[in-house]
Design a protein around this motif. Sequence first.
Motif, PDB file in Angstrom:
ATOM      1  N   ASP A  37     -16.614 -47.410 -27.124  1.00  0.00           N
ATOM      2  CA  ASP A  37     -15.666 -46.236 -27.117  1.00  0.00           C
ATOM      3  C   ASP A  37     -16.444 -45.213 -26.986  1.00  0.00           C
ATOM      4  N   ASP A  38     -17.829 -44.863 -27.321  1.00  0.00           N
ATOM      5  CA  ASP A  38     -18.267 -43.698 -27.101  1.00  0.00           C
ATOM      6  C   ASP A  38     -19.188 -42.978 -26.044  1.00  0.00           C
ATOM      7  N   LYS A  56     -22.096 -47.956 -28.809  1.00  0.00           N
ATOM      8  CA  LYS A  56     -20.832 -48.409 -28.952  1.00  0.00           C
ATOM      9  C   LYS A  56     -19.810 -48.302 -27.841  1.00  0.00           C
ATOM     10  N   SER A 108     -19.041 -42.854 -21.495  1.00  0.00           N
ATOM     11  CA  SER A 108     -17.789 -42.655 -20.283  1.00  0.00           C
ATOM     12  C   SER A 108     -18.804 -42.642 -18.985  1.00  0.00           C
ATOM     13  N   ARG A 142     -15.314 -55.028 -22.153  1.00  0.00           N
ATOM     14  CA  ARG A 142     -16.248 -54.256 -23.034  1.00  0.00           C
ATOM     15  C   ARG A 142     -17.704 -54.187 -22.454  1.00  0.00           C
ATOM     16  N   THR A 193     -17.073 -48.636 -16.124  1.00  0.00           N
ATOM     17  CA  THR A 193     -16.777 -49.253 -17.365  1.00  0.00           C
ATOM     18  C   THR A 193     -15.768 -50.448 -17.168  1.00  0.00           C
ATOM     19  N   GLU A 244     -12.827 -52.318 -19.625  1.00  0.00           N
ATOM     20  CA  GLU A 244     -12.475 -52.192 -21.020  1.00  0.00           C
ATOM     21  C   GLU A 244     -12.249 -53.497 -21.398  1.00  0.00           C
TER      22      GLU A 244
END
Length: 141
Positions: A6-7, A4, A9, A115, A110, A112
Amino acid sequence: MSVKFDDISVGEELPPADVTVTRADLIRYAGASGDFNVIHWNERVATSVGLPGVIAHGMYTMALGGQYVSEWAGDAGAVVEYGTRFTNLVPVPDDEAGATITYSGKITKTDEAARTVTLTLTALHGGQKVLGKAIAVVRLP
């Protein structure tokens, strides 16, 4: 594995994966791709043109990298962009062991809003890179 957005970095490394390539794999790939160039199946011809022996198709080594990314993402449709350059050969011996390519990757960016994550991939055979500038963009849930 399903990753996912959000998991993860930037700087995170993907777990490495060893992939074995055999002469039988090259035959199957030739049939699927239509690339029947004799350097991918005939030892005599391959060595006569200066190669160390039969070599894996460059596009096959690239495809295996794409599979590595797809499996990490948990969805082949999540890979929205993928490109590479071919930097070294992968000689495939005529035995049961074949050749081993080790794939690994690192999250380098990344986005955001979209996504997406950008991955830099490494593919090594015998300690040498076989893919250069291998970059994939993956959209994650």
